[in-house]
Design a protein around this motif. Structure first.
Motif, PDB file in Angstrom:
ATOM      1  N   MET A  33      15.928 -10.466  28.631  1.00 37.64           N
ATOM      2  CA  MET A  33      16.221 -11.881  28.850  1.00 37.64           C
ATOM      3  C   MET A  33      16.405 -12.184  30.332  1.00 37.64           C
ATOM      4  SD  MET A  33      16.230 -13.940  26.270  1.00 37.64           S
ATOM      5  CE  MET A  33      17.305 -15.266  26.829  1.00 37.64           C
ATOM      6  N   ALA A  34      17.066 -11.276  31.037  1.00 41.55           N
ATOM      7  CA  ALA A  34      17.325 -11.505  32.459  1.00 41.55           C
ATOM      8  C   ALA A  34      16.037 -11.570  33.260  1.00 41.55           C
ATOM      9  CB  ALA A  34      18.230 -10.403  33.005  1.00 41.55           C
ATOM     10  N   ASN A  35      14.990 -10.935  32.757  1.00 39.47           N
ATOM     11  CA  ASN A  35      13.709 -10.988  33.461  1.00 39.47           C
ATOM     12  C   ASN A  35      13.252 -12.432  33.628  1.00 39.47           C
ATOM     13  OD1 ASN A  35      11.562  -9.654  34.744  1.00 39.47           O
ATOM     14  ND2 ASN A  35      10.316  -9.676  32.897  1.00 39.47           N
ATOM     15  N   ASN A  36      13.485 -13.265  32.614  1.00 43.75           N
ATOM     16  CA  ASN A  36      13.174 -14.691  32.717  1.00 43.75           C
ATOM     17  C   ASN A  36      14.283 -15.474  33.413  1.00 43.75           C
ATOM     18  OD1 ASN A  36      10.682 -14.561  31.343  1.00 43.75           O
ATOM     19  ND2 ASN A  36      11.695 -14.663  29.359  1.00 43.75           N
ATOM     20  N   LEU A  37      15.520 -15.217  32.980  1.00 47.46           N
ATOM     21  CA  LEU A  37      16.645 -16.039  33.430  1.00 47.46           C
ATOM     22  C   LEU A  37      16.956 -15.874  34.909  1.00 47.46           C
ATOM     23  CD1 LEU A  37      19.036 -15.508  30.379  1.00 47.46           C
ATOM     24  CD2 LEU A  37      17.596 -17.488  30.868  1.00 47.46           C
ATOM     25  N   LEU A  38      16.643 -14.711  35.485  1.00 42.24           N
ATOM     26  CA  LEU A  38      16.869 -14.505  36.912  1.00 42.24           C
ATOM     27  C   LEU A  38      15.629 -14.823  37.740  1.00 42.24           C
ATOM     28  CD1 LEU A  38      18.942 -11.181  36.929  1.00 42.24           C
ATOM     29  CD2 LEU A  38      19.753 -13.454  37.571  1.00 42.24           C
ATOM     30  N   THR A  39      14.459 -14.466  37.226  1.00 37.63           N
ATOM     31  CA  THR A  39      13.240 -14.628  38.023  1.00 37.63           C
ATOM     32  C   THR A  39      12.878 -16.090  38.227  1.00 37.63           C
ATOM     33  OG1 THR A  39      12.387 -12.523  37.188  1.00 37.63           O
ATOM     34  CG2 THR A  39      10.802 -14.034  38.184  1.00 37.63           C
ATOM     35  N   ILE A  40      12.979 -16.906  37.176  1.00 36.03           N
ATOM     36  CA  ILE A  40      12.548 -18.303  37.280  1.00 36.03           C
ATOM     37  C   ILE A  40      13.365 -19.082  38.321  1.00 36.03           C
ATOM     38  CG2 ILE A  40      12.453 -20.481  36.014  1.00 36.03           C
ATOM     39  CD1 ILE A  40      11.379 -18.943  33.646  1.00 36.03           C
ATOM     40  N   PRO A  41      14.714 -19.075  38.256  1.00 36.75           N
ATOM     41  CA  PRO A  41      15.445 -19.781  39.321  1.00 36.75           C
ATOM     42  C   PRO A  41      15.274 -19.124  40.690  1.00 36.75           C
ATOM     43  CG  PRO A  41      16.970 -18.598  37.886  1.00 36.75           C
ATOM     44  CD  PRO A  41      15.630 -18.540  37.230  1.00 36.75           C
ATOM     45  N   PHE A  42      14.981 -17.825  40.706  1.00 28.40           N
ATOM     46  CA  PHE A  42      14.768 -17.114  41.974  1.00 28.40           C
ATOM     47  C   PHE A  42      13.550 -17.681  42.705  1.00 28.40           C
ATOM     48  CE2 PHE A  42      13.001 -13.696  44.570  1.00 28.40           C
ATOM     49  CZ  PHE A  42      14.114 -13.208  45.223  1.00 28.40           C
ATOM     50  N   VAL A  43      12.427 -17.823  42.003  1.00 25.98           N
ATOM     51  CA  VAL A  43      11.202 -18.299  42.660  1.00 25.98           C
ATOM     52  C   VAL A  43      11.195 -19.815  42.816  1.00 25.98           C
ATOM     53  CG1 VAL A  43       9.884 -16.312  41.841  1.00 25.98           C
ATOM     54  CG2 VAL A  43       9.897 -18.404  40.479  1.00 25.98           C
ATOM     55  N   GLU A  44      11.970 -20.536  41.988  1.00 23.83           N
ATOM     56  CA  GLU A  44      12.028 -21.998  42.108  1.00 23.83           C
ATOM     57  C   GLU A  44      12.898 -22.461  43.269  1.00 23.83           C
ATOM     58  OE1 GLU A  44      11.425 -23.437  37.447  1.00 23.83           O
ATOM     59  OE2 GLU A  44      13.414 -23.461  38.382  1.00 23.83           O
ATOM     60  N   ALA A  45      13.809 -21.613  43.713  1.00 27.80           N
ATOM     61  CA  ALA A  45      14.738 -22.003  44.776  1.00 27.80           C
ATOM     62  C   ALA A  45      13.972 -22.338  46.062  1.00 27.80           C
ATOM     63  CB  ALA A  45      15.733 -20.872  45.041  1.00 27.80           C
ATOM     64  N   PRO A  46      14.467 -23.294  46.846  1.00 22.98           N
ATOM     65  CA  PRO A  46      13.793 -23.644  48.114  1.00 22.98           C
ATOM     66  C   PRO A  46      13.771 -22.460  49.075  1.00 22.98           C
ATOM     67  CG  PRO A  46      15.404 -25.314  47.481  1.00 22.98           C
ATOM     68  CD  PRO A  46      15.629 -24.151  46.574  1.00 22.98           C
ATOM     69  N   GLU A  47      12.790 -22.451  49.944  1.00 23.85           N
ATOM     70  CA  GLU A  47      12.674 -21.358  50.912  1.00 23.85           C
ATOM     71  C   GLU A  47      13.887 -21.297  51.828  1.00 23.85           C
ATOM     72  OE1 GLU A  47       9.017 -21.484  53.024  1.00 23.85           O
ATOM     73  OE2 GLU A  47       7.792 -21.610  51.212  1.00 23.85           O
ATOM     74  N   ALA A  48      14.571 -22.419  52.002  1.00 24.97           N
ATOM     75  CA  ALA A  48      15.739 -22.459  52.889  1.00 24.97           C
ATOM     76  C   ALA A  48      16.877 -21.586  52.386  1.00 24.97           C
ATOM     77  CB  ALA A  48      16.226 -23.904  53.029  1.00 24.97           C
ATOM     78  N   THR A  49      16.859 -21.207  51.109  1.00 21.54           N
ATOM     79  CA  THR A  49      17.920 -20.346  50.577  1.00 21.54           C
ATOM     80  C   THR A  49      17.803 -18.917  51.099  1.00 21.54           C
ATOM     81  OG1 THR A  49      16.590 -19.813  48.623  1.00 21.54           O
ATOM     82  CG2 THR A  49      18.079 -21.692  48.451  1.00 21.54           C
TER      83      THR A  49
END
Length: 510
Positions: free
Chosen positions: A299-315
């Protein structure tokens, strides 16, 4: 060949009954496997379809975010309740019959969701969809009963990984349908697919000949359902309600007290709702523990990866990818699970369930422990998520093999149902834990003069490393599962053992 002096039905367990008159002509193995795998994929699609739309649900239904989140919670609750009940009914009254019931209810739920704009009706529809979670454990037990021995490993591997496959494919599909055709299109499309699979199951899947004797424990089912609902509410809503709040603590106490009353009542019954003696055996117990831990990782493969790549580059870690693009990033991991289904099947036949589970857990551990290093570009992220998908494919293929190696042939649906329930607990725990982690470790940055808050890089690092450690613990747990030679059935490998037992039961029913 069975000696003439041996009655065919004597080869069945004492509380099993052979019902050859109820079994139609045997279907081709490819047909049974394909239809049931499609059914499992339909279930996982329905479960994950709403996840990418969580941010827009409050606006779509004109409600608060906490209220809208019940569209996810109610599916989890109904699945937790339905899985042990329907799988027990499947062992008693027919696995194909209960599969048809589950698929019919899921189709009805999709229809309700497609035509309604009411939040209450939508929750009813999502609850009906959740009842179909039992399809996957029931399908696995049908494959074990119906496939020839050399096909069992592949069939179980494919059916087991449909949860991950459907989830990975459902994420981008959800975004595409919602952005192009709106909310109802999700359920018209997937509901039509489910209806077609329902017809295919009715035509292409035979009824199992092996049935359990005894009656259905209605009181035990009701008590178990209450205990599971309170437990799942505690796990899934504790983060938003507050872990120390009176409601959350009350749910925990209610669940513990109910389970404490339910366990001795089950031990006293001749035909219990759940045979706790079977599930307390070391192979079954350790397999279920590993299942919870590895489901968190999947589950974490989806739950962590999706917000990880969606976050702005400024993060400092994100790539500013859209919701649809983030879903596309997850497709390779789903495809990897499809590709590795036959590989996992061969592994089951060569090294058995324990070895396959151990290797899968180690692969998942490597994928997570290297994730903080594989984050320079999207390609590296895809490689890491795909590696996790490969490990999940092997692990999830091994779980039902290990479960059925410790279960009687007449209780395989129930045994897989409990294992599926353990996975549901892992899914709920992963969702709650990751949500709390990402909300607790944040960073604020300014873009175009506007300050926004997102999960920090350290939050994802902690999440990845934690999942890596949990996967290592699962690998150690798998290493302590007794080899098949030490099991009570005396098979040489778990994969071949299932084939041999399937042949014995099949011969006795012929």
């Amino acid at each position: 060949m069975t000696p003439p002096s041996t009655s065919p039905t004597s080869l069945l367990p004492n509380n099993a009954v052979d019902t050859p008159g109820n079994s139609p002509r045997r279907r081709p193995a490819w047909l049974v496997t394909g239809v049931l795998a499609a059914a499992g994929m339909a279930v996982s699609l329905q479960q994950t379809l709403v996840i990418p739309l969580v941010p827009v649900l409050p606006e779509a239904f004109d409600t608060s975010p906490d209220t809208a989140s019940w569209l996810l919670t109610v599916t989890l609750l109904s699945g937790a309740v339905a899985t042990p009940v329907l799988t027990r009914l499947a062992d008693l009254y027919g696995k194909r019959r209960m599969a048809l019931v589950a698929m019919s209810v899921m189709t009805l739920g999709s229809l309700v969701l497609a035509v309604t704009t009411s939040l209450v009706a939508a929750m009813v529809g999502r609850g009906l969809q959740g009842l179909a979670a039992a399809i996957i454990p029931i399908g696995i037990s049908i494959l074990r009963d119906e496939l020839p021995p050399h096909r069992v490993g592949f069939g179980i591997a494919l059916m087991s990984t449909t949860l991950g496959i459907g989830g990975a494919l459902g994420l981008p599909l959800s975004g595409i349908l919602y952005e192009t055709s709106g909310w109802s299109s999700l359920f018209w499309v997937t509901g039509s697919f489910t209806a077609l699979i329902l017809v295919a199951v009715a035509i292409g899947v035979p009824e199992s000949r092996t049935r359990a004797r005894g009656s259905f424990d209605l009181v035990g089912a009701l008590v178990l359902s209450f205990a599971l609902v309170t437990l799942m509410l505690f796990v899934s809503k504790g983060g938003s309600w507050g872990w120390a709040s009176p409601v959350t603590l009350g749910l925990l106490v209610a669940s513990v007290v109910t389970f404490a009353a339910w366990v001795p009542s089950q031990l006293r019954r001749e035909t219990p709702m759940v045979d706790l003696r079977t599930f307390s055996r070391r192979p079954m117990l350790l397999t279920n523990v590993a299942s919870v831990l590895l489901t968190v990782g999947m589950m974490a493969n989806n739950l962590l990866t999706i917000p990880f790549v969606e976050a702005p580059e400024a993060t400092g870690h994100g790539f500013g990818i859209s919701v649809m693009g983030a879903g596309l990033v997850m497709i390779p991991s789903g495809l990897a699970m499809v590709v590795f289904a036959p590989v996992s099947g061969r592994m089951l036949n060569r090294v058995g369930g324990r070895g396959t589970l151990l290797v899968g857990a180690l692969v998942m551990a490597v994928s997570y422990l290297t994730r903080p290093l594989l984050a320079a570009d999207v390609t590296q992220v895809v490689v890491a998520t795909t590696l996790c998908g490969i490990g999940a494919a092997m692990s999830f293929a091994a779980m039902p093999v290990l479960v059925m190696a410790s279960a009687r042939p007449d209780e395989t649906a129930s045994a897989n149902g409990i294992n599926s329930l353990m996975r549901s607990i892992g899914m709920a725990g992963a969702s709650a834990g990751i949500a709390a982690l990402l909300a607790g470790l944040t960073t604020t940055h300014v873009v175009d003069g506007v300050a926004t808050t997102h999960a920090s890089t350290s939050a994802f690092t902690v999440g990845f490393l934690t999942c890596g450690v949990l996967s290592l613990v699962a690998a150690v747990t798998a290493a302590f599962i007794p080899p098949a030679a030490a099991s009570r059935r005396g098979t040489t490998t778990l994969g071949r053992g299932i084939g041999e037992r399937q042949r014995v039961v099949g011969d006795s029913a012929a």
